[in-house]
Write an enzyme that holds these catalytic residues in place. Structure first.
Site, PDB file in Angstrom:
ATOM      1  N   GLY A  85       0.833  -1.202   0.000  1.00  0.00           N
ATOM      2  CA  GLY A  85       0.000   0.000   0.000  1.00  0.00           C
ATOM      3  C   GLY A  85       0.867   1.250   0.000  1.00  0.00           C
ATOM      4  O   GLY A  85       0.520   2.270  -0.611  1.00  0.00           O
ATOM      5  N   SER A  86       2.010   1.172   0.681  1.00  0.00           N
ATOM      6  CA  SER A  86       2.927   2.315   0.698  1.00  0.00           C
ATOM      7  C   SER A  86       3.459   2.577  -0.710  1.00  0.00           C
ATOM      8  O   SER A  86       3.575   3.729  -1.141  1.00  0.00           O
ATOM      9  CB  SER A  86       4.107   2.044   1.636  1.00  0.00           C
ATOM     10  OG  SER A  86       3.635   1.730   2.914  1.00  0.00           O
ATOM     11  N   SER A 213      -4.265  -1.221   0.180  1.00  0.00           N
ATOM     12  CA  SER A 213      -3.201  -2.110   0.665  1.00  0.00           C
ATOM     13  C   SER A 213      -3.773  -3.506   0.848  1.00  0.00           C
ATOM     14  O   SER A 213      -4.927  -3.658   1.270  1.00  0.00           O
ATOM     15  CB  SER A 213      -2.680  -1.599   2.017  1.00  0.00           C
ATOM     16  OG  SER A 213      -2.002  -2.634   2.704  1.00  0.00           O
ATOM     17  N   HIS A 218      -4.987  -6.507   6.589  1.00  0.00           N
ATOM     18  CA  HIS A 218      -6.093  -5.746   5.993  1.00  0.00           C
ATOM     19  C   HIS A 218      -7.244  -6.683   5.609  1.00  0.00           C
ATOM     20  O   HIS A 218      -7.138  -7.894   5.786  1.00  0.00           O
ATOM     21  CB  HIS A 218      -5.569  -4.917   4.824  1.00  0.00           C
ATOM     22  CG  HIS A 218      -4.638  -3.832   5.295  1.00  0.00           C
ATOM     23  ND1 HIS A 218      -4.805  -2.507   4.987  1.00  0.00           N
ATOM     24  CD2 HIS A 218      -3.550  -3.879   6.100  1.00  0.00           C
ATOM     25  CE1 HIS A 218      -3.852  -1.797   5.565  1.00  0.00           C
ATOM     26  NE2 HIS A 218      -3.077  -2.611   6.238  1.00  0.00           N
ATOM     27  N   HIS A 245      10.465   0.135 -13.985  1.00  0.00           N
ATOM     28  CA  HIS A 245      11.670   0.600 -14.685  1.00  0.00           C
ATOM     29  C   HIS A 245      11.500   1.774 -15.643  1.00  0.00           C
ATOM     30  O   HIS A 245      12.489   2.252 -16.188  1.00  0.00           O
ATOM     31  CB  HIS A 245      12.310  -0.564 -15.463  1.00  0.00           C
ATOM     32  CG  HIS A 245      12.524  -1.788 -14.634  1.00  0.00           C
ATOM     33  ND1 HIS A 245      13.537  -1.896 -13.717  1.00  0.00           N
ATOM     34  CD2 HIS A 245      11.818  -2.948 -14.559  1.00  0.00           C
ATOM     35  CE1 HIS A 245      13.471  -3.078 -13.125  1.00  0.00           C
ATOM     36  NE2 HIS A 245      12.442  -3.737 -13.602  1.00  0.00           N
ATOM     37  N   ASN A 276      10.973  -0.234  -9.357  1.00  0.00           N
ATOM     38  CA  ASN A 276      10.461  -1.587  -9.488  1.00  0.00           C
ATOM     39  C   ASN A 276       9.595  -1.867  -8.276  1.00  0.00           C
ATOM     40  O   ASN A 276      10.090  -2.203  -7.200  1.00  0.00           O
ATOM     41  CB  ASN A 276      11.581  -2.617  -9.600  1.00  0.00           C
ATOM     42  CG  ASN A 276      10.979  -4.004  -9.783  1.00  0.00           C
ATOM     43  OD1 ASN A 276       9.753  -4.157  -9.796  1.00  0.00           O
ATOM     44  ND2 ASN A 276      11.804  -5.011  -9.916  1.00  0.00           N
ATOM     45  N   GLU A 360      -5.499  -8.141  21.851  1.00  0.00           N
ATOM     46  CA  GLU A 360      -4.463  -7.259  21.293  1.00  0.00           C
ATOM     47  C   GLU A 360      -5.045  -5.893  20.917  1.00  0.00           C
ATOM     48  O   GLU A 360      -6.169  -5.825  20.405  1.00  0.00           O
ATOM     49  CB  GLU A 360      -3.882  -7.881  20.019  1.00  0.00           C
ATOM     50  CG  GLU A 360      -2.569  -8.602  20.235  1.00  0.00           C
ATOM     51  CD  GLU A 360      -1.887  -8.897  18.917  1.00  0.00           C
ATOM     52  OE1 GLU A 360      -0.904  -8.190  18.605  1.00  0.00           O
ATOM     53  OE2 GLU A 360      -2.326  -9.815  18.205  1.00  0.00           O
TER      54      GLU A 360
HETATM   55  C1  LIG Z   1      -4.077   4.444   5.625  1.00  0.00           C
HETATM   56  C2  LIG Z   1      -2.903   3.606   5.187  1.00  0.00           C
HETATM   57  N1  LIG Z   1      -2.246   3.964   4.066  1.00  0.00           N
HETATM   58  C3  LIG Z   1      -1.198   3.247   3.621  1.00  0.00           C
HETATM   59  C4  LIG Z   1      -0.761   2.120   4.283  1.00  0.00           C
HETATM   60  C5  LIG Z   1       0.413   1.369   3.763  1.00  0.00           C
HETATM   61  O1  LIG Z   1       0.109   0.043   3.382  1.00  0.00           O
HETATM   62  P1  LIG Z   1       1.214  -1.100   3.428  1.00  0.00           P
HETATM   63  O2  LIG Z   1       1.343  -1.533   4.841  1.00  0.00           O
HETATM   64  O3  LIG Z   1       0.652  -2.178   2.549  1.00  0.00           O
HETATM   65  O4  LIG Z   1       2.459  -0.535   2.889  1.00  0.00           O
HETATM   66  C6  LIG Z   1      -1.404   1.713   5.451  1.00  0.00           C
HETATM   67  C7  LIG Z   1      -0.946   0.524   6.185  1.00  0.00           C
HETATM   68  O5  LIG Z   1      -1.495   0.070   7.139  1.00  0.00           O
HETATM   69  C8  LIG Z   1      -2.505   2.478   5.916  1.00  0.00           C
HETATM   70  O6  LIG Z   1      -3.146   2.133   7.038  1.00  0.00           O
END
Ligand SMILES: Cc1ncc(COP(=O)(O)O)c(C=O)c1O
Length: 425
Positions: A85-86, A213, A218, A245, A276, A360
């Site tokens: 997701g990042s 993500s 998730h 790339h 990549n 948790e």
């Molecule tokens: C709101 C939000 N954006 C982006 C991300 C990033 O996702 P990832 O952990 O897959 O990199 C997260 C991860 O929990 C998130 O909660």
């Protein structure tokens, strides 16, 4: 001589063993109520084995098939799967800042977003040398307080990045209007909001670009993974080059580009910059089976949330818990509780009680991001004191709400919460 076993034969032999294994092992059975439990089974594992035996393990047909299915599910034309997701957020912002766009986000431009957020919802803004402008969240929805949008708007504003935090959709009608009126890009971070809806329309289908993500914790998981969605063909083509790339391989216009630059071997023709960020076929294999389960998973989350809301009603003077709202579908990433300032006890004591009883918990994501040390090195702006974000960071937490939590577990969680709060009633 060793007898040659082909893939079909091997799969036939493996299948009953994998089925037997998953039928006799329940991942959700645990003495601890975890924040997350594995949600995959025989179908995902067999699909992965199929990929491994075929030796086609890098990005291929299964990823493309998942992209098609996921974009259709959300109601978007195009999808680009990535490895997290990042990475999806990074790719989305890089695409919007790309010089080939007619109106790219430029260094020094401002992007309005919320201070109660996740770290990598903000950091990609720094990577394009834009400036995040933080507005506070609404204390009920934990999402962007749309009343602050006008105050945050300047001649430098180029986009709004809305985060559907903990699965609660942002106020999309206001955000869409605001962005249209001011000619801004609308970016949706839906990484915690799979299946969430605003007025019957799925989040991720409102903006110019949106991200999800599929990390392990998730709603559906590809172990690690993410996706970028858009309805704009030009952005989609860019995403395909930036993901891998800078080359042309996954672009629709690759034939024309190869013709245009026919002095360069099209196999290694780079028409833009790129990274990549590709996923593997293993992630695609997971995705196509996980998506089929999403609706069932969401219904369990909804049932759990309703149960806790109904049964915790009498404690509202101590704790702030969500309400069931008419015009939205909440995706319930977890179940948040925010302790009221006058409760007479501290978040730490409450959390300790839950953890001691094997439930948790986690903070409400990065909290007020401006309080995080990483922010000292970068340029950002804030609108007002961001009080709600700080209060939620100090007094809030969430516990798991997922497909592994059924009646027995949700009743146990309720009992443990009540056993703490009843001391104060
Ligand atoms: C709101 C939000 N954006 C982006 C991300 C990033 O996702 P990832 O952990 O897959 O990199 C997260 C991860 O929990 C998130 O909660």
């Amino acid at each position: 001589m060793v007898k040659k076993v082909d893939k079909k034969e091997a799969m036939k032999k493996i299948k009953p063993i994998i089925q037997e294994y998953f039928n006799s092992n329940d991942f959700t059975e645990s003495s601890k109520i975890k924040l997350v439990v594995p949600s995959y089974g025989e179908h995902e594992v067999l699909e992965v084995i199929d990929s491994l035996l075929s030796t086609y393990v890098t990005m291929g047909e299964k990823v493309y098939s998942f992209e098609e299915q996921f974009s259709k599910y959300i109601g978007c034309k195009y999808a680009t799967m990535v490895n997290s997701g990042s990475s999806a957020n990074l790719l989305a912002l890089q695409a919007l800042a790309n010089p080939t766009l007619e109106n790219p986000i430029k260094p020094g431009d401002e992007i309005i977003t919320t201070s109660l957020t996740w770290s990598t919802s903000v950091f990609p803004i720094f990577d394009i040398n834009a400036i995040p402008v933080f507005v506070d969240v609404n204390k009920d929805s934990l999402t962007i307080d749309v009343k602050q949008l006008e105050t945050a708007l300047t001649s430098k504003t180029k986009a709004v990045l809305a985060v559907h935090l903990l699965g609660h959709p942002c106020q999309m009608d206001v955000l869409v209007d605001f962005c249209e009126k001011n000619d801004l890009y609308l970016i949706e971070d839906c990484c915690e909001a799979h299946g969430a809806e605003w007025n019957g329309k799925k989040v991720g289908s409102f903006g110019h670009i949106s991200t999800y993500s599929f990390f392990f914790s998730h709603h559906i998981s590809t172990i690690e993974g993410g996706i970028v969605l858009t309805n704009i063909d030009e952005i989609n083509q860019l995403l395909k080059s930036l993901r891998a790339h800078g080359w042309i391989r996954e672009r629709n216009d690759k034939t024309e580009l190869a013709r245009k630059y026919n002095h360069i071997d099209p196999r290694f023709l780079f028409v833009n910059k790129g990274y990549n960020l590709r996923p593997t076929e293993i992630q695609g294999a997971f995705g196509i089976h996980q998506l089929k389960k999403l609706e069932t998973f969401l219904k369990i989350r909804e049932e759990n949330a309703k149960f806790w809301i109904d049964n915790l009603e009498e404690y509202r003077k101590f704790i702030h818990i969500p309400k069931i709202e008419e015009n939205i579908r909440h995706a319930w990433f977890g179940f948040p509780i925010i302790i009221s300032e006058k409760a007479g006890f501290k978040r730490e004591n409450f959390v300790k009680h839950l953890e001691k009883n094997n439930i948790e918990t986690r903070p409400i994501m990065a909290g007020n991001i401006i309080e995080q040390p990483a922010m000292n090195y970068y340029k950002w702006k804030q609108i007002g004191p961001l009080e709600n974000s700080s209060r939620i960071m100090k007094n809030g937490f969430f516990f798991g709400n997922h497909s592994g939590i059924k009646q027995k577990e949700r009743e146990y969680i309720l009992k443990i919460i009540q056993s703490f709060l009843d001391h104060y009633i």
